[in-house]
Design an enzyme around this catalytic site. Sequence first.
Site, mmCIF file in Angstrom:
data_model
loop_
_atom_site.group_PDB
_atom_site.id
_atom_site.type_symbol
_atom_site.label_atom_id
_atom_site.label_comp_id
_atom_site.label_asym_id
_atom_site.label_seq_id
_atom_site.Cartn_x
_atom_site.Cartn_y
_atom_site.Cartn_z
ATOM 1 N N ASP A 161 37.566 58.756 -95.780
ATOM 2 C CA ASP A 161 38.870 58.233 -95.353
ATOM 3 C C ASP A 161 38.863 58.117 -93.826
ATOM 4 O OD1 ASP A 161 41.506 57.434 -95.629
ATOM 5 O OD2 ASP A 161 42.308 59.474 -95.647
ATOM 6 N N LYS A 215 37.405 53.990 -96.749
ATOM 7 C CA LYS A 215 38.482 53.210 -96.136
ATOM 8 C C LYS A 215 37.878 52.094 -95.290
ATOM 9 C CE LYS A 215 41.506 55.235 -93.199
ATOM 10 N NZ LYS A 215 42.704 56.049 -93.311
ATOM 11 N N ASP A 226 34.487 66.957 -91.065
ATOM 12 C CA ASP A 226 35.342 66.250 -90.105
ATOM 13 C C ASP A 226 34.979 66.684 -88.686
ATOM 14 O OD1 ASP A 226 38.225 64.597 -90.518
ATOM 15 O OD2 ASP A 226 37.927 65.449 -88.531
#
Length: 374
Positions: free
Chosen positions: A172, A212, A120
Site C-alpha cells: 500500500d 497501490k 515500513d
Amino acid sequence: MGKSSKDKRDAYYRLAKEQGWRARSAFKLLQLDEEFNLFEDVTRVVDLCAAPGSWSQVLSRVLIKGEKIGRAGWEDKQAREKLALHGRAQDSDITNDMATVEISEQEAKPRKDVRIVSIDLQPMSPLEGIVTMRADITHPSTIPRLLQALDPDTYDPAAVTASHPVDLVISDGAPDVTGLHDLDTYVQSQLIWAALNLALCVLKPGGKFVAKIFRGKDVDLLYAQLKIVFERVRVAKPRSSRASSVEAFVVCTGFCPPKGFKASLDNPLGAGAKLQPAPGTQANKAAPVRVVRPDGITELDMGSDDEYDIEEQRWIAPFLACGDLSAYDADASYHLPKDHVVLDPVQPPTAPPYKKALENRKAAGGAYGKTKLG
Ligand code: SAM
C-alpha cells in the site's frame, strides 16, 4: 481540519475508529478481498509499506485469529436485517452495535503455520503474531532481512530466494505527496517497482501480488509488464478509495515467472540497459520481449514509448470497482447523529514527523515563539 469535521466528512475514517482499525485503509483491503478472495489458501504474507498497520491488522484477524470478517463496511447483511433498512441507509442508522455485528468471531478458524512479515520506513506498533521490520523497500539490503524474517530457522544467506515461498505480497506504499502530479506518480512508480521486485524474489508459483498504483498516463505499460509474470492482472478501485483520488490497486494472481527467471534486487526488473531481442527471437512489438541473458537472468525489452502509443497494440487491464455499491461512498459527507461521539485514533503514530516541530515550537515558547508580532 479538526477531529470532528474529519469525522463528518469521512465515513470510513469514523468507521475505522469504531471497529478498531488503525487506518481507514483496512476497508480497501477488505473490499479487495471481497472481490478477489485474496486470502483463500493463504498462510504466508508480506505486507509492504505497512505502517500504521491496518492491513496487517486485517491479516492478523483473518489469518492468525481466523476471524471471518463480514462485508467491509456497515452494509453487513445481518446488520441490515437487524436495522431493517430499506434502500440507502442514513448515517444516523449506524450504531457502534452495528460495527460489532459485522465482525463475527463465531466461526473463527485460525490457520496453521501462518507467517506474516510487515515492512515500513516508519516504526510500527507491534501486532500479535506479526513480524514487523523497519526498512526501505527500495533498498537491496531489505531482501536478505526479509528472507531471514520469513524463515529465521532455515535462512541461509547463500541459498536462492525460492526457498522462502510466500503466497501473497501486498503493498500500500505511498510517498509523501508533493501535489506535483508527475513527480508523485514517478515516486509512486518507484515504490511499485520495488514492491514487485521483492515479490518476484519471494512469491511461490501461483502466488498473488496486490499493489497501490496511481493511474498516470503510462500505467498501461505497467499492466503489460505485470502480465508477463502473472496469469491474471486486474485493476480495482475499492469503494472506500475516494473517486477523486488517482489511487487504484493492481491485483495480480497466478504468479508464473518465465522459465529460467531469477529475481534479483541488485539487478532489478525495470532498470538497466535495454537489451536487443535474443538471437532468433522475433521482436513482437505488441508485447514486451523476454530476453534471457547468458547469466540466466531474464530481462524484459519493453520497446519504445512510441510503439506503445499504437492503440491496437496495447493490452488493457480489466478495471473493476469493488465493495458493495450500497456501502459508504468515500467522497460523500454524511450527517452525524446528535449523540455522535468523536473517538480517539486507534493507534496514534509512533513517531509522527510533526512531533519534533511541536517540541521545537513548545521550546520556543508557543506558536510564534517569544517574539510579539505587529
Ligand atoms: N497499508 C497501511 C495501513 O493499512 O496502515 C497504510 C500505508 S500508508 C498509505 C503508506 C506507507 O508507505 C507509509 O507508512 C510510508 O512510511 C510507507 N513507505 C513509503 N515509502 C516507503 C519505502 N521506500 N519503504 C518502506 N515503506 C515506505
